[in-house]
Design an enzyme around this catalytic site. Sequence first.
Site, PDB file in Angstrom:
ATOM      1  NE  ARG A 266      48.018  35.583  40.282  1.00  0.00           N
ATOM      2  CZ  ARG A 266      47.551  35.079  39.141  1.00  0.00           C
ATOM      3  NH1 ARG A 266      46.993  35.889  38.229  1.00  0.00           N
ATOM      4  NH2 ARG A 266      47.650  33.787  38.890  1.00  0.00           N
TER       5      ARG A 266
ATOM      6  CG  HIS B 124      43.600  34.339  38.637  1.00  0.00           C
ATOM      7  ND1 HIS B 124      43.618  35.473  39.420  1.00  0.00           N
ATOM      8  CD2 HIS B 124      43.952  33.308  39.463  1.00  0.00           C
ATOM      9  CE1 HIS B 124      43.991  35.161  40.647  1.00  0.00           C
ATOM     10  NE2 HIS B 124      44.189  33.853  40.707  1.00  0.00           N
TER      11      HIS B 124
ATOM     12  CG  HIS C 215      43.734  28.850  40.485  1.00  0.00           C
ATOM     13  ND1 HIS C 215      44.962  29.208  39.985  1.00  0.00           N
ATOM     14  CD2 HIS C 215      43.403  29.822  41.379  1.00  0.00           C
ATOM     15  CE1 HIS C 215      45.357  30.342  40.543  1.00  0.00           C
ATOM     16  NE2 HIS C 215      44.426  30.738  41.385  1.00  0.00           N
TER      17      HIS C 215
END
Length: 414
Positions: free
Chosen positions: A120, A123, A125
């Site tokens: 994944r 990144h 959030h």
Amino acid sequence: MFSRRDLLAMSAGAAMVGSSAGAASFGNPDEPPQGAVNARSPGSLTDPGPQDPALAKQFPSAQTPPATDVGGLPMDWASFNTAPRRIQNGGWARQVTVDDFAISKEISGVNMRLSAGGIRELHWHQAAEWAIMTYGNCRITVLDAQGHPYVADVKTGDLWYFPAGAPHSLQGLGPDGCEFVICFDDGHANEFNTLLVTDWFAHTPPEVLAKNFGVPVEAFANIPLHNLWIFQGTVPGDLAADRAAIARQAEAPPYPFVYALGSSAPLKENSGGSIRVADSSNFKVATTVASALVTMPPGAIREMHWHPNADEWQYYIKGKARMTVFDTGPNARTTDFSAGDIGYVPRNLGHYVENVGDTELQFVGVFRAPRYEEVSLSNWLTHTPTKLVAQHLNIDEKLIAQWPDKSPGTMPRS
């Protein structure tokens, strides 16, 4: 002052009320009488119209609710089993947000699978991320706001927590990758719309990248022009090597980003099951999310209680459960849950969870709060003057004295 007709009408009304009140019985408090127990005509229970028997069988409490159910509480059931999966080479994910599950305003949920080596991508959030591992092993990396790097391996039953804005990655380990459930502390948070490192690179002028990293523009000639999200990579090597690689004279974070909830000491444990809790008191980094892992044998019940400081988002890991939620009105709704399902209870609403299957039940409750809080119904009533309770409920004081008075958390089959 009243005509004969008025008096007759009033007497008839009183007689109807008296008759109606007399019809009420234990386990059937409402008027008009509800539930299958009160159905007299043969057609009252049959369903001759179009139906899906396989689906209906999964929800017996919807087909035949207890006679004590009343009113119309919002739907408190959702399921990852019916959520569409976004599949890529390396794994998949599916989600349930407030857009799919209207009652779930405080928390959104994601179920994700990564193959061995599946990544994944890097990144971050706008919401905090809490997760529980339900299968396999995963390697996580994260950098906190003070520049402290962290890398760790997590196994089934472990948690991780990343504060909002903390950049991180996830990768499946051997032999068969991993699967986990993520909760964001915002019902609108969306796993398919995260801030991805590949997107930022692709949408930054190459000359700016060159200045930022102090290398020639040509170094970025082969960057991906579309985000990766989930992709297949190589299985990570030794954890110690990765830890050494990320150090580079950087200090370790003050608290770990993972917590072994599944193997932690229970907060409560008896023949009715166990409750393990992780919040900011023992999982220091988790400042906005608390959780409770509940395990119960067949027939046991999660005692009647409520949570005063947050809504409860539930994920059912294994087994079969039945839950009734109580609200003002009165309103009471009973719902069935199986593995992969999601339940939701707004703060302060009374509820219990019963293991109605023939195998062990396990679910995790997640709360958008720094600490876990619970009010036990039996604990409250046994620490209220017994005479006062007896007058409310018309129960012998000697029987009230036998009630559990230490908030057991779970109770075994009687």
